[in-house]
Design an enzyme around this catalytic site. Structure first.
Site, PDB file in Angstrom:
ATOM      1  N   ASP A   3      -2.236   3.855  -9.484  1.00 12.61           N
ATOM      2  CA  ASP A   3      -1.926   4.619  -8.269  1.00 12.61           C
ATOM      3  C   ASP A   3      -2.193   6.112  -8.454  1.00 12.61           C
ATOM      4  OD1 ASP A   3      -1.208   2.931  -6.125  1.00 12.61           O
ATOM      5  OD2 ASP A   3       0.706   2.480  -7.062  1.00 12.61           O
ATOM      6  N   HIS A   5     -15.094   8.604 -19.608  1.00 10.45           N
ATOM      7  CA  HIS A   5     -14.914   7.846 -18.363  1.00 10.45           C
ATOM      8  C   HIS A   5     -15.092   8.770 -17.158  1.00 10.45           C
ATOM      9  CE1 HIS A   5     -13.277   3.975 -19.941  1.00 10.45           C
ATOM     10  NE2 HIS A   5     -12.977   4.738 -20.983  1.00 10.45           N
ATOM     11  N   GLN A  46     -21.574   2.004 -25.990  1.00 14.03           N
ATOM     12  CA  GLN A  46     -21.654   1.442 -27.338  1.00 14.03           C
ATOM     13  C   GLN A  46     -22.544   0.206 -27.387  1.00 14.03           C
ATOM     14  OE1 GLN A  46     -17.588   0.934 -28.628  1.00 14.03           O
ATOM     15  NE2 GLN A  46     -17.138   3.124 -28.508  1.00 14.03           N
ATOM     16  N   GLY A  54       1.201   3.334  -2.398  1.00 13.07           N
ATOM     17  CA  GLY A  54       0.432   4.392  -3.039  1.00 13.07           C
ATOM     18  C   GLY A  54      -0.569   5.038  -2.107  1.00 13.07           C
ATOM     19  N   GLY A  96       0.800  -1.221   0.000  1.00 17.94           N
ATOM     20  CA  GLY A  96       0.000   0.000   0.000  1.00 17.94           C
ATOM     21  C   GLY A  96       0.829   1.264   0.000  1.00 17.94           C
ATOM     22  N   ASP A 110      -4.091  -2.514   9.438  1.00 13.04           N
ATOM     23  CA  ASP A 110      -5.193  -2.669   8.497  1.00 13.04           C
ATOM     24  C   ASP A 110      -6.419  -1.923   9.010  1.00 13.04           C
ATOM     25  OD1 ASP A 110      -3.532  -4.323   7.062  1.00 13.04           O
ATOM     26  OD2 ASP A 110      -4.454  -6.185   7.759  1.00 13.04           O
ATOM     27  N   CYS A 142     -18.152   4.142 -21.781  1.00 14.29           N
ATOM     28  CA  CYS A 142     -17.301   3.829 -22.926  1.00 14.29           C
ATOM     29  C   CYS A 142     -17.912   2.684 -23.736  1.00 14.29           C
ATOM     30  CB  CYS A 142     -15.878   3.525 -22.461  1.00 14.29           C
ATOM     31  SG  CYS A 142     -14.657   3.594 -23.797  1.00 14.29           S
ATOM     32  N   LYS A 154      12.028  -8.920  12.493  1.00 13.55           N
ATOM     33  CA  LYS A 154      13.209  -9.289  11.711  1.00 13.55           C
ATOM     34  C   LYS A 154      13.066  -8.981  10.216  1.00 13.55           C
ATOM     35  CE  LYS A 154      16.180 -11.038  13.557  1.00 13.55           C
ATOM     36  NZ  LYS A 154      17.347 -10.426  14.250  1.00 13.55           N
ATOM     37  N   ASP A 183      14.546  -5.956  -5.629  1.00 17.15           N
ATOM     38  CA  ASP A 183      14.251  -6.289  -7.020  1.00 17.15           C
ATOM     39  C   ASP A 183      15.324  -5.687  -7.923  1.00 17.15           C
ATOM     40  OD1 ASP A 183      11.926  -7.393  -6.074  1.00 17.15           O
ATOM     41  OD2 ASP A 183      10.610  -5.774  -6.764  1.00 17.15           O
ATOM     42  N   GLU A 235     -15.547   8.039 -14.150  1.00 15.36           N
ATOM     43  CA  GLU A 235     -14.958   7.506 -12.917  1.00 15.36           C
ATOM     44  C   GLU A 235     -13.614   8.149 -12.591  1.00 15.36           C
ATOM     45  OE1 GLU A 235     -13.662   4.449 -16.136  1.00 15.36           O
ATOM     46  OE2 GLU A 235     -15.291   5.860 -15.759  1.00 15.36           O
TER      47      GLU A 235
END
EC number: 6.3.4.2
Length: 545
Positions: A72, A515, A383, A19, A17, A240, A379, A189, A147, A517
């Site tokens: 993000d 869009h 259609q 972002g 998390g 959380d 979108c 650890k 990484d 949203e």
């Protein structure tokens, strides 16, 4: 303006998390009166997420200026008022593409091109450019420390830390502090090893944000502080929570913003989080609930529709109802029909590309139209609603989009270069903001037809919304569809392209080519989503009454 930079890294595991944590810190700093922006640096080789599979990467978030970016950036815009742009997200692929292009042009005068300094310099230039004009720029590094893909980005921010100095840079590292049920204790650890890995490449974190399923006790914070060489007050517990919109208050309660303000020697007001308190109150005190069926093709990964999911929740907040989303595979609709569409208070068909499952979406639009069930198409969702209406109401049997059936007798939807006019010529139309010749991307003005549900929802004659599509309504069929009862309620800025459709004698059958949203936020909501959820709740109440 002198910009300060906060670099956010992650360790131990992915999906911690970063972002959300970065956006939440930005929200607090913004609430203190600072001008904040956020950047996402992605280590994958793709140039941008535009062609990546939604089931692997999640949704593609489109910015106002038409950049196809990481999801993000959607979180960032939902948490702060600053609008993102193409400078807020770049990838390894983009960096290498630009550096190689410069090398081919001879910009490096024959030098041997290396990761250090050429790639790292290019990264630093983009970070500094993205932060320009802001008090604080928060820079999230994608991936996990360790990484191999992330190394050029980490080296770049290490160099920036040295070049800009401590008074202008701060390193915040997210780690996992798991609770082992068998042992009955928290384990630090993994965090110690993650910080060791980060320090081995020259970055000493100033703040540790420790993720876990429970709050970290003071004694464990002291232990982490000791072994990771971080101030105890800079060890932040991030447990959380049932709503991501509680996180700004959670971080504020532990003084994270005070630590940042002191480090950067800034003078600003105390944080006013009253807007977020209102969001949390609305979320915790609904007056009812609705069930919305989202008929799509990427439903195995809900993040493929992340902004739609959030926009529905925002509309629920404004209507004081909990929105339960039922994800329905459009191929399942093709196989089982009405059976899987029962018990819904509304149907939403989101965007998508490709033929798979499209007939299921068309069936869902037909079901909503015939049963007066609130329908919202976005979108491709617009259609398929148009195709369904053309087939079953306007008498254009076999009508389709040329995306799915190039030989359709009635191409009611097609590429803008595919329209045949009355003289038999191919007609080409585009707007100045079109990119790549066929894709419409970014924010564009829409004219709304007076008296329509769209105009009433927006309470305006115009709106500005973001696009991401190649195919358009074929203008040659507008008259026939209008005569059959379809209302074209939104037109493009030049009034040549169809942006919205609706049915006048239906509780809510509204669809948009754009869009909406992407512009919905928890504090402000969005007019179309609010109207859809209000109609869905009214539909449910009608059934109950």
């Amino acid at each position: 303006m002198t910009t300060r930079y906060i670099f956010v890294t992650g360790g131990v595991v992915s999906s911690l998390g970063k972002g959300i944590a970065a956006a939440s810190l930005a929200a607090i700093l913004e609430a203190r009166g600072l001008n904040v922006t956020i950047m996402k640096l992605d280590p994958y080789i793709n140039v941008d997420p535009g062609t990546m599979s939604p089931t692997q990467h999640g949704e593609v978030f489109v910015t106002e200026d038409g950049a196809e970016t990481d999801l993000d950036l959607g979180h960032y815009e939902r948490f702060i008022r600053t609008k993102m742009n193409r400078r807020n997200n770049f990838t390894t692929g983009r960096i290498y593409e630009e550096v190689i292009s410069k090398e081919r042009r001879g910009d490096y005068l024959g030098a041997t091109i290396q990761v250090i300094p050429h790639i790292t310099n290019a990264i630093k230039e983009k970070v500094l450019a993205g932060g320009e004009g802001h008090d604080v720029a928060i820079v999230e590094i994608g991936g996990t420390v360790g990484d191999i893909e992330s190394l050029p980005f980490l080296e770049s921010i290490r160099q920036l830390g040295s070049e800009l100095g401590r008074e202008r840079t701060l390193f915040m590292h997210l780690t996992l502090v798991p609770f082992l049920g068998a042992a009955g204790e928290i384990k630090t650890k993994p965090t110690q090893h993650s910080v060791k890995e980060l320090r081995s490449i020259g970055i000493a974190p100033d703040v540790l944000v420790c993720r876990g399923d429970r709050a970290i006790p003071a004694n464990e914070k002291a232990k982490i502080s000791l072994f990771c060489n971080v101030e105890e007050r800079a060890v932040i517990s991030l447990k959380d929570v049932d709503s991501i919109y509680k996180i700004p208050a959670l971080l504020r309660s532990q003084g994270l913003d005070d630590l940042v303000i002191k480090r950067f020697n800034l003078t600003c007001n105390e944080a006013d989080l009253s807007e977020w308190e209102n969001v949390i109150y609305q979320e915790a005190n609904p007056n009812g609930e609705v069930t919305i069926g989202m008929v799509g093709k990427y439903i195995e990964l809900p993040d493929a529709y992340k902004s739609v999911n959030e926009a529905l929740k925002h509309a629920g907040l404004k209507n004081r109802v909990t929105v339960n989303i039922k994800y329905i595979d459009s191929q399942t609709v093709e196989a089982k029909g009405e059976e899987v569409l029962q018990g819904l208070d509304g149907i939403l068909v989101p965007g998508g590309f490709g033929e798979r499952g499209v007939e299921g979406k068309i069936f869902a639009a037909k079901f909503a139209r015939e049963n007066n069930l609130p329908y919202f198409g976005i979108c491709l969702g617009m259609q398929v609603a148009l195709i369904e209406f053309a087939r079953h109401v306007a008498g254009l049997e076999g009508a389709h989009s040329t995306e799915f059936n190039p030989q359709t007798p009635y191409p009611v939807v097609g590429l803008i270069t595919e329209w045949i006019n009355e003289e038999g010529d191919v007609e080409t139309r585009h707007e100045s903001s079109d990119l790549g010749g066929t894709m419409r991307l970014g924010a564009q003005l829409c004219h709304l037809k007076e008296g329509t549900k769209a105009a009433v929802a927006y309470d305006s004659a115009t709106c500005v919304e973001r696009h991401r599509h190649r195919y358009e309504v074929n203008n040659n069929y507008i008259d026939r569809l209008e005569k059959a009862g379809l209302v074209f309620s939104g037109l493009s800025s030049d009034r040549k392209l169809i942006e919205m459709i609706e049915l006048p004698n239906h509780p809510w059958f509204v669809a948009s080519q754009f869009h909406p949203e992407f512009t919905s936020t928890p504090r402000d909501g969005h007019a179309l989503f609010e109207g859809f959820i209000a109609a869905s709740y009214a539909y449910q109440k009608r059934d109950i009454d």
